[in-house]
Write a protein that holds these residues in place. Structure first.
Motif, PDB file in Angstrom:
ATOM      1  N   UNK A  78      12.600  15.310 -14.001  1.00 22.43           N
ATOM      2  CA  UNK A  78      13.081  14.061 -13.426  1.00 22.43           C
ATOM      3  C   UNK A  78      11.981  13.478 -12.548  1.00 22.43           C
ATOM      4  N   UNK A  79      12.067  12.186 -12.290  1.00 18.65           N
ATOM      5  CA  UNK A  79      11.050  11.506 -11.481  1.00 18.65           C
ATOM      6  C   UNK A  79      11.604  11.207 -10.106  1.00 18.65           C
ATOM      7  N   UNK A  80      10.927  11.706  -9.074  1.00 14.05           N
ATOM      8  CA  UNK A  80      11.299  11.446  -7.689  1.00 14.05           C
ATOM      9  C   UNK A  80      10.401  10.397  -7.083  1.00 14.05           C
ATOM     10  N   UNK A  81      10.930   9.640  -6.123  1.00 21.06           N
ATOM     11  CA  UNK A  81      10.167   8.607  -5.420  1.00 21.06           C
ATOM     12  C   UNK A  81      10.017   9.021  -3.962  1.00 21.06           C
ATOM     13  N   UNK A  82       8.796   8.887  -3.420  1.00 22.73           N
ATOM     14  CA  UNK A  82       8.475   9.377  -2.088  1.00 22.73           C
ATOM     15  C   UNK A  82       7.736   8.306  -1.294  1.00 22.73           C
ATOM     16  N   UNK A  83       7.787   8.428   0.024  1.00 23.22           N
ATOM     17  CA  UNK A  83       7.112   7.475   0.918  1.00 23.22           C
ATOM     18  C   UNK A  83       5.723   7.969   1.271  1.00 23.22           C
ATOM     19  N   UNK A  84       4.845   7.004   1.541  1.00 21.27           N
ATOM     20  CA  UNK A  84       3.484   7.320   1.974  1.00 21.27           C
ATOM     21  C   UNK A  84       3.030   6.198   2.897  1.00 21.27           C
ATOM     22  N   UNK A  85       2.164   6.525   3.839  1.00 16.44           N
ATOM     23  CA  UNK A  85       1.595   5.482   4.699  1.00 16.44           C
ATOM     24  C   UNK A  85       0.084   5.519   4.545  1.00 16.44           C
ATOM     25  N   UNK A  86      -0.527   4.382   4.712  1.00 20.00           N
ATOM     26  CA  UNK A  86      -1.970   4.275   4.531  1.00 20.00           C
ATOM     27  C   UNK A  86      -2.318   3.997   3.083  1.00 20.00           C
ATOM     28  N   UNK A  87      -3.424   3.276   2.876  1.00 21.64           N
ATOM     29  CA  UNK A  87      -3.800   2.877   1.521  1.00 21.64           C
ATOM     30  C   UNK A  87      -4.697   3.874   0.803  1.00 21.64           C
ATOM     31  N   UNK A  88      -5.246   4.846   1.547  1.00 22.22           N
ATOM     32  CA  UNK A  88      -6.155   5.795   0.923  1.00 22.22           C
ATOM     33  C   UNK A  88      -5.430   6.864   0.145  1.00 22.22           C
ATOM     34  N   UNK A  89      -6.185   7.661  -0.608  1.00 12.89           N
ATOM     35  CA  UNK A  89      -5.582   8.781  -1.311  1.00 12.89           C
ATOM     36  C   UNK A  89      -5.178   9.838  -0.283  1.00 12.89           C
ATOM     37  N   UNK A  90      -4.216  10.665  -0.642  1.00 11.02           N
ATOM     38  CA  UNK A  90      -3.718  11.665   0.299  1.00 11.02           C
ATOM     39  C   UNK A  90      -3.115  12.833  -0.465  1.00 11.02           C
ATOM     40  N   UNK A  91      -3.127  13.994   0.173  1.00 10.51           N
ATOM     41  CA  UNK A  91      -2.418  15.151  -0.347  1.00 10.51           C
ATOM     42  C   UNK A  91      -1.063  15.198   0.331  1.00 10.51           C
ATOM     43  N   UNK A  92      -0.007  15.244  -0.453  1.00 11.92           N
ATOM     44  CA  UNK A  92       1.356  15.243   0.081  1.00 11.92           C
ATOM     45  C   UNK A  92       2.091  16.492  -0.397  1.00 11.92           C
ATOM     46  N   UNK A  93       2.969  17.007   0.445  1.00  7.46           N
ATOM     47  CA  UNK A  93       3.800  18.153   0.098  1.00  7.46           C
ATOM     48  C   UNK A  93       5.130  17.660  -0.447  1.00  7.46           C
ATOM     49  N   UNK A  94       5.496  18.164  -1.607  1.00  5.50           N
ATOM     50  CA  UNK A  94       6.756  17.822  -2.257  1.00  5.50           C
ATOM     51  C   UNK A  94       7.690  19.027  -2.112  1.00  5.50           C
ATOM     52  N   UNK A  95       8.923  18.774  -1.707  1.00  2.00           N
ATOM     53  CA  UNK A  95       9.928  19.827  -1.595  1.00  2.00           C
ATOM     54  C   UNK A  95      11.019  19.584  -2.629  1.00  2.00           C
ATOM     55  N   UNK A  96      11.318  20.603  -3.401  1.00  2.00           N
ATOM     56  CA  UNK A  96      12.430  20.566  -4.353  1.00  2.00           C
ATOM     57  C   UNK A  96      13.479  21.543  -3.829  1.00  2.00           C
ATOM     58  N   UNK A  97      14.698  21.051  -3.606  1.00  2.00           N
ATOM     59  CA  UNK A  97      15.781  21.893  -3.119  1.00  2.00           C
ATOM     60  C   UNK A  97      16.654  22.317  -4.296  1.00  2.00           C
ATOM     61  N   UNK A  98      16.730  23.610  -4.519  1.00  2.00           N
ATOM     62  CA  UNK A  98      17.590  24.172  -5.549  1.00  2.00           C
ATOM     63  C   UNK A  98      18.918  24.536  -4.909  1.00  2.00           C
ATOM     64  N   UNK A  99      19.998  24.169  -5.565  1.00  2.00           N
ATOM     65  CA  UNK A  99      21.327  24.511  -5.083  1.00  2.00           C
ATOM     66  C   UNK A  99      22.015  25.350  -6.142  1.00  2.00           C
ATOM     67  N   UNK A 100      22.486  26.522  -5.739  1.00  2.00           N
ATOM     68  CA  UNK A 100      23.226  27.421  -6.608  1.00  2.00           C
ATOM     69  C   UNK A 100      24.681  27.352  -6.159  1.00  2.00           C
TER      70      UNK A 100
END
Length: 141
Positions: A78-100
């Motif tokens: 699936x495709x998730x949408x995330x926020x970012x600030x600043x116009x430069x490239x950046x390394x971002x941490x993505x969290x996926x929450x699994x629910x059982x």
């Protein structure tokens, strides 16, 4: 790829995995990531039915129900949408929450998987109008 091994909600041993690909900068303040999420169970001689879902970037995807009477697995993208600030490239941490959760959803447990993605810079342009010696040209946009 990031994996949590032998997560044991409700006594069922699970491996949960998430990866990201196709990172696209969609505006100066947002980007999208294609998430690939999966789980795998290990046989433990019990016979109850549970479900698994994955949530990230405002999207929840059900990864199918399973019976832990034997090895089983499930996956989804699936495709998730995330926020970012600043116009430069950046390394971002993505969290996926699994629910059982159990079959009637009266009990649930959650666990997070995180990984990093590189977000490309946002390219912006300025349009300048030339009135060719005249007047009334709009301002820069």
């Amino acid at each position: 790829m990031a994996t949590v091994y032998k997560w044991t909600p409700f006594g069922v041993a699970l491996d949960i995995t998430a990866t990201g690909s196709n990172v696209v900068r969609t505006s100066a303040t947002t980007f999208t990531v294609l998430i690939n999420a999966s789980w795998e169970t290990y046989y433990n001689n019990t016979n109850t039915t549970y479900g698994m879902s994955a949530t990230s970037g405002g999207v929840t995807k059900v990864l199918s129900a399973y019976s832990n009477a034997g090895n089983s697995s499930g996956s989804a993208s699936f495709t998730g949408t995330y926020s970012i600030s600043g116009n430069g490239s950046a390394t971002k941490t993505i969290t996926v929450t699994f629910k059982n959760y159990n079959a009637n959803s009266t009990a649930s447990a959650s666990n997070n998987v995180t990984f990093n993605v590189t977000v490309p810079a946002w390219t912006s342009y300025t349009i300048k109008y030339n009135a060719n010696g005249g007047s009334g040209a709009p301002g820069n946009q």
